[in-house]
Structure formats: structure tokens, C-alpha cells
Design a protein around this motif. Structure first.
Motif, PDB file in Angstrom:
ATOM      1  N   ALA A   1       0.832  -1.200   0.000  1.00 41.64           N
ATOM      2  CA  ALA A   1       0.000   0.000   0.000  1.00 41.64           C
ATOM      3  C   ALA A   1       0.870   1.254   0.000  1.00 41.64           C
ATOM      4  O   ALA A   1       0.586   2.227  -0.707  1.00 41.64           O
ATOM      5  CB  ALA A   1      -0.927  -0.007   1.212  1.00 41.64           C
ATOM      6  N   ARG A   2       1.953   1.223   0.818  1.00 49.09           N
ATOM      7  CA  ARG A   2       2.857   2.372   0.851  1.00 49.09           C
ATOM      8  C   ARG A   2       3.544   2.574  -0.498  1.00 49.09           C
ATOM      9  O   ARG A   2       3.681   3.697  -0.984  1.00 49.09           O
ATOM     10  CB  ARG A   2       3.890   2.178   1.958  1.00 49.09           C
ATOM     11  CG  ARG A   2       3.366   2.446   3.364  1.00 49.09           C
ATOM     12  CD  ARG A   2       4.506   2.588   4.366  1.00 49.09           C
ATOM     13  NE  ARG A   2       5.297   1.362   4.464  1.00 49.09           N
ATOM     14  CZ  ARG A   2       5.048   0.393   5.324  1.00 49.09           C
ATOM     15  NH1 ARG A   2       4.021   0.494   6.159  1.00 49.09           N
ATOM     16  NH2 ARG A   2       5.816  -0.683   5.362  1.00 49.09           N
ATOM     17  N   GLU A   3       3.989   1.441  -1.103  1.00 50.28           N
ATOM     18  CA  GLU A   3       4.634   1.543  -2.399  1.00 50.28           C
ATOM     19  C   GLU A   3       3.673   2.066  -3.459  1.00 50.28           C
ATOM     20  O   GLU A   3       4.046   2.895  -4.303  1.00 50.28           O
ATOM     21  CB  GLU A   3       5.168   0.171  -2.815  1.00 50.28           C
ATOM     22  CG  GLU A   3       6.354  -0.304  -1.976  1.00 50.28           C
ATOM     23  CD  GLU A   3       6.835  -1.675  -2.422  1.00 50.28           C
ATOM     24  OE1 GLU A   3       6.266  -2.212  -3.391  1.00 50.28           O
ATOM     25  OE2 GLU A   3       7.791  -2.198  -1.811  1.00 50.28           O
ATOM     26  N   LEU A   4       2.419   1.582  -3.419  1.00 49.88           N
ATOM     27  CA  LEU A   4       1.414   2.055  -4.368  1.00 49.88           C
ATOM     28  C   LEU A   4       1.143   3.539  -4.173  1.00 49.88           C
ATOM     29  O   LEU A   4       1.009   4.289  -5.148  1.00 49.88           O
ATOM     30  CB  LEU A   4       0.118   1.251  -4.197  1.00 49.88           C
ATOM     31  CG  LEU A   4      -1.038   1.626  -5.137  1.00 49.88           C
ATOM     32  CD1 LEU A   4      -0.615   1.419  -6.592  1.00 49.88           C
ATOM     33  CD2 LEU A   4      -2.271   0.799  -4.832  1.00 49.88           C
ATOM     34  N   GLU A   5       1.070   3.952  -2.922  1.00 47.57           N
ATOM     35  CA  GLU A   5       0.841   5.365  -2.631  1.00 47.57           C
ATOM     36  C   GLU A   5       1.996   6.216  -3.156  1.00 47.57           C
ATOM     37  O   GLU A   5       1.789   7.292  -3.738  1.00 47.57           O
ATOM     38  CB  GLU A   5       0.685   5.556  -1.122  1.00 47.57           C
ATOM     39  CG  GLU A   5       0.326   6.977  -0.718  1.00 47.57           C
ATOM     40  CD  GLU A   5       0.100   7.106   0.778  1.00 47.57           C
ATOM     41  OE1 GLU A   5      -0.081   8.231   1.249  1.00 47.57           O
ATOM     42  OE2 GLU A   5       0.121   6.065   1.469  1.00 47.57           O
ATOM     43  N   GLU A   6       3.235   5.720  -2.961  1.00 49.85           N
ATOM     44  CA  GLU A   6       4.400   6.449  -3.454  1.00 49.85           C
ATOM     45  C   GLU A   6       4.412   6.507  -4.979  1.00 49.85           C
ATOM     46  O   GLU A   6       4.721   7.554  -5.565  1.00 49.85           O
ATOM     47  CB  GLU A   6       5.677   5.780  -2.945  1.00 49.85           C
ATOM     48  CG  GLU A   6       5.894   5.935  -1.442  1.00 49.85           C
ATOM     49  CD  GLU A   6       7.126   5.173  -0.964  1.00 49.85           C
ATOM     50  OE1 GLU A   6       7.784   4.533  -1.818  1.00 49.85           O
ATOM     51  OE2 GLU A   6       7.426   5.232   0.245  1.00 49.85           O
ATOM     52  N   LEU A   7       4.059   5.367  -5.611  1.00 48.44           N
ATOM     53  CA  LEU A   7       4.006   5.351  -7.070  1.00 48.44           C
ATOM     54  C   LEU A   7       2.955   6.322  -7.601  1.00 48.44           C
ATOM     55  O   LEU A   7       3.178   7.019  -8.594  1.00 48.44           O
ATOM     56  CB  LEU A   7       3.708   3.930  -7.565  1.00 48.44           C
ATOM     57  CG  LEU A   7       4.840   2.911  -7.437  1.00 48.44           C
ATOM     58  CD1 LEU A   7       4.340   1.523  -7.807  1.00 48.44           C
ATOM     59  CD2 LEU A   7       6.017   3.299  -8.332  1.00 48.44           C
ATOM     60  N   THR A   8       1.797   6.359  -6.937  1.00 49.86           N
ATOM     61  CA  THR A   8       0.738   7.277  -7.352  1.00 49.86           C
ATOM     62  C   THR A   8       1.183   8.725  -7.218  1.00 49.86           C
ATOM     63  O   THR A   8       0.943   9.559  -8.096  1.00 49.86           O
ATOM     64  CB  THR A   8      -0.529   7.034  -6.510  1.00 49.86           C
ATOM     65  OG1 THR A   8      -0.939   5.673  -6.650  1.00 49.86           O
ATOM     66  CG2 THR A   8      -1.661   7.953  -6.951  1.00 49.86           C
ATOM     67  N   ALA A   9       1.842   9.016  -6.087  1.00 44.75           N
ATOM     68  CA  ALA A   9       2.334  10.381  -5.868  1.00 44.75           C
ATOM     69  C   ALA A   9       3.386  10.749  -6.915  1.00 44.75           C
ATOM     70  O   ALA A   9       3.379  11.860  -7.456  1.00 44.75           O
ATOM     71  CB  ALA A   9       2.913  10.508  -4.461  1.00 44.75           C
TER      72      ALA A   9
END
Length: 237
Positions: free
Chosen positions: A56-64
Motif C-alpha cells: 500500500a505504501r509503495e502504491l501510494e508512493e508510485l501514485t504520488a
């Protein structure tokens, strides 16, 4: 006999105690196995939760990061488009501006594509106030250029307000049959059709593009309708 009986009882008691110990040991083993199994399940569950949280953190970082890169790309794209607009306004020989600000140069002319909507008469007058006139289309190349620059219908400088069926440009020059781009229909009823439903005076002004989105053709329309419009002016020399 009593001694033999006592020995037998003693042996039986020892056997019972051994069996009891074995049962107790078996139960403890089962309990330990159950505890161990539950612990493993909880541990695996914890690892899964940690894994999901990490994903989830990685996905959030990728989205950002995507949003950030997209914003940078859009900014660079806008700068590129603005630079092209400025270059298109410049005479390559003198470096002087060929067209006014917000006008686009093409084929020796300058074009202004409005961002507001007006009726045909207001559009005509607005172009005059800007030092030009509603666009006059004289060739396939000019038609292609204009249609490539618009995504919705725009007024052009063509009308038959004075005489029904006699189409003239805003400079009073009649329409050249070799450079006309009216919409053609398969049923034979093509533009201009002077549709009168809802307005008896009919459709006396021409527009570039169909309200449905096709911008490669002309259509006649009610002059009181509000549309965007294209102005034209001569380029500076």
C-alpha cells in the motif's frame, strides 16, 4: 498367595500410572502442536498484513510520483505549445511578429480561435474589432488547417442573409463551388438545407463543424445561435 496378589496389584498400579503418564504426555503434545499451529497462523497473518501495508505504501508512493511526473509533463507540454505559438508568429527573415498575441500564423494569414460563444452577427463584429473578419475559406489546405485546430463547431464568415440560397462571404464575394465543404448525406439531403423547424426564417449562417463533433464539414445554422468563431487577418510582412 497374598504376596502374589500384592505384586499383581502393584504391577497393575504401575501400568496404570504409566498409561496415565502417556495420556497426559499425548495431550500436552497435542496442545503444544495446536499452540504452535496457531502461532504459525498468526505469524503468517502478521507477515501478510505487513506485506499488504508495504504494498500500500509503495502504491501510494508510485501514485504520488505519477501525479508529480504528470504535472511536470503537462507543464513542459504547455511550455512547448506556447513556444511553438510564439515561433509561428515570427517572420523567420526579420524576427518580427507576423501575428498579434493569441493569433496563429498559417499560409500567410493570422487566425484567432475564440474561447467565448456569440451569435453570428456578434462574432462578425468582434472579429472586426480585433482588426480582422470572420474567416473566409478559400482552399482545401485552409479548411484542413482550421478543422485540425477546433474540436467543436465554430462560426465562419459565410451567410445567405440577403438572398436565400445565395451564399456570400463577409467581404461580399460569392462562394466558390470549387472550395466548398458542405456536409454530404447519404440520403441526398445535404447541407445547406435551410431547416426551418422552430424558426421560420431558416438557417442563414454557416458554421465549421457539426454540433456532434465532426469539424471537417460546413453546416448552415440559425444565426442567433451562440457558437465559438474563427477570425482571420492578414499577416504582417
Amino acid at each position: 498367595m497374598e504376596m502374589i496378589y500384592d505384586d499383581v496389584n502393584s504391577a497393575n498400579n504401575k501400568s496404570s500410572r504409566c498409561m496415565g503418564n502417556q495420556v497426559t504426555s499425548s495431550k500436552r503434545t497435542k496442545v503444544l502442536l495446536i499452540v504452535l499451529g496457531v502461532s504459525l497462523v498468526l505469524a503468517l497473518g502478521g507477515l501478510c498484513v505487513l506485506g499488504f501495508m508495504s504494498m500500500a505504501r509503495e502504491l501510494e508512493e508510485l501514485t504520488a510520483n505519477y501525479t508529480n511526473y504528470r504535472e511536470k509533463f503537462d507543464a513542459l507540454h504547455n511550455q512547448h505549445e506556447e513556444t511553438l505559438r510564439k515561433l509561428n508568429r515570427l517572420n523567420p527573415s526579420t524576427g518580427c511578429a507576423l501575428c498579434a498575441v493569441n493569433w496563429i500564423y498559417s499560409g500567410g494569414k493570422c487566425y484567432y480561435f475564440s474561447t467565448v460563444k456569440m451569435n453570428w452577427t456578434q462574432s462578425r463584429d468582434h472579429c472586426v474589432s480585433r482588426g480582422g473578419h470572420l474567416v473566409i475559406i478559400n482552399s482545401q489546405a485552409e479548411q484542413d488547417f482550421l478543422s485540425s485546430k477546433v474540436k467543436v463547431t465554430h462560426w465562419i464568415g459565410l451567410n445567405d442573409l440577403d438572398t436565400e440560397g445565395h451564399w456570400v462571404w463577409v467581404n461580399n464575394q460569392p462562394l466558390n463551388d470549387s472550395a466548398e465543404f458542405w456536409m454530404k448525406r447519404e440520403d441526398g439531403v445535404s447541407e445547406p438545407d435551410n431547416w426551418t423547424e422552430g424558426h421560420p426564417a431558416g438557417e442563414d449562417c454557416a458554421s465549421l463543424g457539426h454540433p456532434g463533433g465532426d469539424t471537417e464539414i460546413w453546416m448552415d445554422a440559425f444565426c442567433f445561435q451562440e457558437k465559438r468563431f474563427v477570425c482571420e487577418a492578414a499577416a504582417a510582412v
